[in-house]
Design a protein around this motif. Sequence first.
Motif, PDB file in Angstrom:
ATOM      1  N   GLN A  30      70.371  39.472  24.678  1.00 33.71           N
ATOM      2  CA  GLN A  30      69.233  38.978  24.059  1.00 33.71           C
ATOM      3  C   GLN A  30      69.268  40.108  22.781  1.00 33.71           C
ATOM      4  OE1 GLN A  30      65.826  39.732  26.476  1.00 33.71           O
ATOM      5  NE2 GLN A  30      66.238  37.714  27.338  1.00 33.71           N
ATOM      6  N   THR A  31      69.908  41.333  22.634  1.00 31.09           N
ATOM      7  CA  THR A  31      69.770  41.971  21.480  1.00 31.09           C
ATOM      8  C   THR A  31      71.006  42.585  21.150  1.00 31.09           C
ATOM      9  OG1 THR A  31      69.546  43.892  23.050  1.00 31.09           O
ATOM     10  CG2 THR A  31      67.337  42.967  22.328  1.00 31.09           C
ATOM     11  N   ILE A  32      72.104  42.661  21.886  1.00 31.64           N
ATOM     12  CA  ILE A  32      73.479  42.968  21.577  1.00 31.64           C
ATOM     13  C   ILE A  32      74.004  42.508  20.252  1.00 31.64           C
ATOM     14  CG2 ILE A  32      74.894  42.093  22.780  1.00 31.64           C
ATOM     15  CD1 ILE A  32      76.428  44.572  23.457  1.00 31.64           C
ATOM     16  N   VAL A  33      73.606  41.390  19.981  1.00 32.67           N
ATOM     17  CA  VAL A  33      74.369  40.510  18.950  1.00 32.67           C
ATOM     18  C   VAL A  33      73.621  40.793  17.488  1.00 32.67           C
ATOM     19  CG1 VAL A  33      73.031  38.323  19.075  1.00 32.67           C
ATOM     20  CG2 VAL A  33      75.242  38.291  18.610  1.00 32.67           C
ATOM     21  N   SER A  34      72.623  41.314  17.501  1.00 28.82           N
ATOM     22  CA  SER A  34      71.848  41.468  16.062  1.00 28.82           C
ATOM     23  C   SER A  34      72.734  42.312  15.254  1.00 28.82           C
ATOM     24  CB  SER A  34      70.483  42.007  16.286  1.00 28.82           C
ATOM     25  OG  SER A  34      70.637  43.460  17.005  1.00 28.82           O
ATOM     26  N   THR A  35      73.283  43.271  15.572  1.00 25.20           N
ATOM     27  CA  THR A  35      73.993  44.184  14.849  1.00 25.20           C
ATOM     28  C   THR A  35      75.001  43.885  14.296  1.00 25.20           C
ATOM     29  OG1 THR A  35      74.390  45.702  16.488  1.00 25.20           O
ATOM     30  CG2 THR A  35      72.654  46.490  15.450  1.00 25.20           C
ATOM     31  N   ALA A  36      75.835  42.790  15.295  1.00 22.77           N
ATOM     32  CA  ALA A  36      76.870  42.096  15.034  1.00 22.77           C
ATOM     33  C   ALA A  36      76.876  40.890  14.004  1.00 22.77           C
ATOM     34  CB  ALA A  36      77.749  41.767  16.434  1.00 22.77           C
ATOM     35  N   LEU A  37      75.677  40.485  13.805  1.00 22.04           N
ATOM     36  CA  LEU A  37      75.600  39.095  13.310  1.00 22.04           C
ATOM     37  C   LEU A  37      76.396  39.301  11.705  1.00 22.04           C
ATOM     38  CD1 LEU A  37      72.024  37.678  14.265  1.00 22.04           C
ATOM     39  CD2 LEU A  37      74.367  36.748  14.675  1.00 22.04           C
ATOM     40  N   PRO A  38      75.977  40.310  10.757  1.00 20.81           N
ATOM     41  CA  PRO A  38      76.612  40.146   9.464  1.00 20.81           C
ATOM     42  C   PRO A  38      77.846  40.083   9.721  1.00 20.81           C
ATOM     43  CG  PRO A  38      74.685  42.170   9.722  1.00 20.81           C
ATOM     44  CD  PRO A  38      75.055  41.350  11.220  1.00 20.81           C
ATOM     45  N   THR A  39      78.688  40.773  10.519  1.00 21.39           N
ATOM     46  CA  THR A  39      80.121  40.663  10.589  1.00 21.39           C
ATOM     47  C   THR A  39      80.703  39.264  10.848  1.00 21.39           C
ATOM     48  OG1 THR A  39      80.112  43.130  11.080  1.00 21.39           O
ATOM     49  CG2 THR A  39      82.261  42.028  11.734  1.00 21.39           C
ATOM     50  N   ILE A  40      79.739  38.786  12.105  1.00 23.79           N
ATOM     51  CA  ILE A  40      80.143  37.531  12.439  1.00 23.79           C
ATOM     52  C   ILE A  40      80.111  36.529  11.444  1.00 23.79           C
ATOM     53  CG2 ILE A  40      79.396  35.629  13.900  1.00 23.79           C
ATOM     54  CD1 ILE A  40      78.608  37.879  15.967  1.00 23.79           C
ATOM     55  N   THR A 152      69.443  50.064  23.795  1.00 24.23           N
ATOM     56  CA  THR A 152      70.910  50.462  23.493  1.00 24.23           C
ATOM     57  C   THR A 152      71.558  49.175  23.302  1.00 24.23           C
ATOM     58  OG1 THR A 152      71.438  49.920  25.999  1.00 24.23           O
ATOM     59  CG2 THR A 152      71.115  52.252  25.432  1.00 24.23           C
ATOM     60  N   GLY A 153      71.008  48.002  23.152  1.00 28.82           N
ATOM     61  CA  GLY A 153      71.775  46.656  22.763  1.00 28.82           C
ATOM     62  C   GLY A 153      72.185  46.508  21.532  1.00 28.82           C
ATOM     63  N   PRO A 154      71.126  46.938  20.453  1.00 29.43           N
ATOM     64  CA  PRO A 154      71.661  46.959  19.085  1.00 29.43           C
ATOM     65  C   PRO A 154      72.689  48.158  18.903  1.00 29.43           C
ATOM     66  CG  PRO A 154      69.441  46.642  19.110  1.00 29.43           C
ATOM     67  CD  PRO A 154      69.759  46.980  20.618  1.00 29.43           C
ATOM     68  N   LEU A 155      72.570  49.217  19.272  1.00 29.66           N
ATOM     69  CA  LEU A 155      73.388  50.355  19.122  1.00 29.66           C
ATOM     70  C   LEU A 155      74.836  49.935  19.816  1.00 29.66           C
ATOM     71  CD1 LEU A 155      74.088  53.057  18.312  1.00 29.66           C
ATOM     72  CD2 LEU A 155      73.252  54.010  20.497  1.00 29.66           C
ATOM     73  N   LEU A 156      74.888  49.480  20.838  1.00 32.66           N
ATOM     74  CA  LEU A 156      76.194  49.119  21.424  1.00 32.66           C
ATOM     75  C   LEU A 156      76.998  48.030  20.710  1.00 32.66           C
ATOM     76  CD1 LEU A 156      75.616  48.907  25.411  1.00 32.66           C
ATOM     77  CD2 LEU A 156      76.841  50.469  24.193  1.00 32.66           C
ATOM     78  N   GLY A 157      76.239  47.093  20.200  1.00 33.32           N
ATOM     79  CA  GLY A 157      76.707  46.006  19.324  1.00 33.32           C
ATOM     80  C   GLY A 157      77.399  46.640  18.106  1.00 33.32           C
ATOM     81  N   GLY A 158      76.662  47.424  17.452  1.00 42.48           N
ATOM     82  CA  GLY A 158      77.323  48.159  16.092  1.00 42.48           C
ATOM     83  C   GLY A 158      78.637  48.932  16.599  1.00 42.48           C
ATOM     84  N   LEU A 159      78.597  49.575  17.686  1.00 44.26           N
ATOM     85  CA  LEU A 159      79.725  50.618  18.099  1.00 44.26           C
ATOM     86  C   LEU A 159      80.993  49.488  18.484  1.00 44.26           C
ATOM     87  CD1 LEU A 159      77.901  52.954  20.577  1.00 44.26           C
ATOM     88  CD2 LEU A 159      79.269  53.609  18.513  1.00 44.26           C
ATOM     89  N   PHE A 160      80.712  48.367  19.091  1.00 42.84           N
ATOM     90  CA  PHE A 160      81.842  47.391  19.506  1.00 42.84           C
ATOM     91  C   PHE A 160      82.461  46.779  17.847  1.00 42.84           C
ATOM     92  CE2 PHE A 160      79.823  46.655  23.737  1.00 42.84           C
ATOM     93  CZ  PHE A 160      80.826  47.320  24.346  1.00 42.84           C
ATOM     94  N   VAL A 161      81.515  46.468  17.148  1.00 42.91           N
ATOM     95  CA  VAL A 161      82.014  46.034  15.876  1.00 42.91           C
ATOM     96  C   VAL A 161      82.722  46.975  15.025  1.00 42.91           C
ATOM     97  CG1 VAL A 161      81.380  45.045  13.544  1.00 42.91           C
ATOM     98  CG2 VAL A 161      80.129  44.291  15.471  1.00 42.91           C
ATOM     99  N   ASP A 162      82.360  48.299  15.049  1.00 41.75           N
ATOM    100  CA  ASP A 162      82.923  49.403  14.131  1.00 41.75           C
ATOM    101  C   ASP A 162      84.344  49.776  14.732  1.00 41.75           C
ATOM    102  OD1 ASP A 162      81.302  49.770  12.187  1.00 41.75           O
ATOM    103  OD2 ASP A 162      79.948  51.053  13.118  1.00 41.75           O
ATOM    104  N   HIS A 163      84.711  49.784  16.076  1.00 46.50           N
ATOM    105  CA  HIS A 163      85.495  50.273  16.898  1.00 46.50           C
ATOM    106  C   HIS A 163      86.465  49.564  17.331  1.00 46.50           C
ATOM    107  CE1 HIS A 163      83.976  54.269  15.993  1.00 46.50           C
ATOM    108  NE2 HIS A 163      82.798  54.090  16.373  1.00 46.50           N
ATOM    109  N   LEU A 164      86.020  48.326  17.533  1.00 52.01           N
ATOM    110  CA  LEU A 164      86.826  46.924  18.140  1.00 52.01           C
ATOM    111  C   LEU A 164      86.936  45.833  17.300  1.00 52.01           C
ATOM    112  CD1 LEU A 164      85.966  47.592  21.806  1.00 52.01           C
ATOM    113  CD2 LEU A 164      88.163  48.134  20.907  1.00 52.01           C
TER     114      LEU A 164
END
Length: 661
Positions: A30-40, A152-164
């Motif tokens: 529900q929350t992990i995708v929020s920080t990945a949306l701009p990159t998506i 942790t959802g938004p933070l994990l989303g950002g970590l995955f985008v940045d490092h993977l």
Amino acid sequence: MTTEHDQRQPRVVLIIIALMLGMLLASLDQTIVSTALPTIVSDLGGLEQLSWVVTGYLLASTVSTPLWGKLGDQYGRKHLFLAAIVIFLIGSVLCGLSQNMTQLILFRAIQGLGGGGLMVLAQAIVGDVVPVRERGRYQGWFGAVFAVSSITGPLLGGLFVDHLSWHWVFFINLPLGALALFVIAAVLPGSANRTKHKIDYAGIVLLGAATSCLVLMTTWGGTTYPWSSPVIIGLIAAALAMLAAWVVVEKRAAEPVMPLRLFRLRAFNMSSIIGFVVGFGMFGAMTYLPLFMQIVHGVSPTASGLHLLPMMVGVLGTSILSGQLIAKTGHYRMYPILGTAIATVGMFLLSLLDEHSSTLTMSLYLFVLGAGLGLVMQVLVIIVQNAAPYRDLGVATSGATFFRSIGSSFGVAILGSVFTARLNDDIAELAGRTTFPPGFTPAAVQSDPTTLQRLPPELAADFLHVYADSIARVFLVATPVLFVAFLLTWFIPEQPLKQTVGASDLGEGLGTASAERSSLEEVERGLVQLAHADLRRDYYRRLGQLAGLEELSPQGVWIVARLGAHGGWMRATELAERGQVSRAEGRPYVDQTVAAGLVRRSTDGNSLRLTPEGERIHERLLLHHRAGLRLLVADWGPDPELNALVDRVSPQLLGSKTDAP
């Protein structure tokens, strides 16, 4: 000799961990995708469709939740839970492989369909595998899952985008989901218990379809299509027709998904509307704040997840605080009034942000918004439960949570339309007064915001202001919506708080999917939590006095209660383990009960059991214990089902593992 308890305990813990993993996956998405949306968006395009990546998941999980709950009761929860994991993992794989926004939105809906099953069935299975005497401890663990995923959802989303890459926001579900699938398939026993339901398929489909039409109408109206277009008018007409049909169906349904009589309760109506607005504000902010931070302020996805932490800390902190204060004082009306007022101020402050705002300013504003939302979220479910009659307690609880979930979907969709419309207007205005470099078109910035980094500094600054203004407009539009909720909170009636309702459930407060418990299960949850709390407050001294055992220490009373609950011979080492003491520490209290003629030792001295006199005393203890539990459910009124509940759980709670004095 290994006891049955020793054999069962590791398996139960393994099952609980697997269930928590499943619930973590569903709530995290529900929350992990929020920080990945701009990159998506930068990769797939379709900025105007951004909101549907969140909305598609929320809608599918919310609408499917009642169906999963009823099917699990009727056909067995194990296989349904396995099916939910498989559907969720299939959706996750497809999301990670998506080639455009349309595919991603469709696959997010599939993922949400499985996620709804994970949320509702995980909580239901706990009741199948965990004895009542140990259930309170595990309920706290599931509440912690919601809290952890929210933070942790938004933070994990950002970590995955940045490092993977953004694809790993979805692929990470595969190993975790596969582990949960394997454990549940191998360890969870099938249950022979079945509850026949007349499932309201028509009501579920009509309500879901009407909601989808309304969300589509608010998303497309004024942006993709004019408000007067046949498409928008058709969506409105279809939604109204299906809502009318839903009302007719619910009047005739044997087990309606949401009984219409609930809408005669002012507390239910007010809480549902306010919950709708709370979901609107929370997910609207969480969807567009990362966009603001990553595009306007140029921070990394990980940093944007960190910037959201003050908001989630505020939500979690005040949610816990309000629940504890309500349980202690019995008063709840002031919290939604105060919470919506603070949230309105927080949302207005966010509308003042621009490209020059500092990190400290953003963090402060976000904390204010989160603190306000947290004061409301936990309380709304309590208000509804306290006002509903016993027969409607379960559906009233799930109904209140349903409206908050739908509010989240509408919030993301409507605010997405506001953002898109404002962005188009601002870019059109900028194009009218600016000469762009050869080969550059404003549409490129709309489809891929990262192109801002390649523009000349002066032109990039203009577009940064355009984005900042468009996102600030989102918060400005949301502000009066929250203010309306503040006005409505004054119409919430305050009634004496029922004791089992006061046993707050953090998971229910933070989650956006209901556990779909029956009325009996709702009361049992509260009763078990209250009983566990009371058992830790000098309970056995008080119980001994009621039973006329003043000469026996509280520890001695507990030993009699525990041996009586066990029945027959019990190993002294197991008794000490359940009392959370060493055998040497517990020996004086055992000696006391032996001297009183209530307990006798085996020939080798390694096992214990009650004497006939001890069994008679145990029955007296159980009688007083049962009478105390009846008082906890008395405010629901006389009901044979509640009497049977007390008779069933009282022997299991007395002498439980975690309540030794």
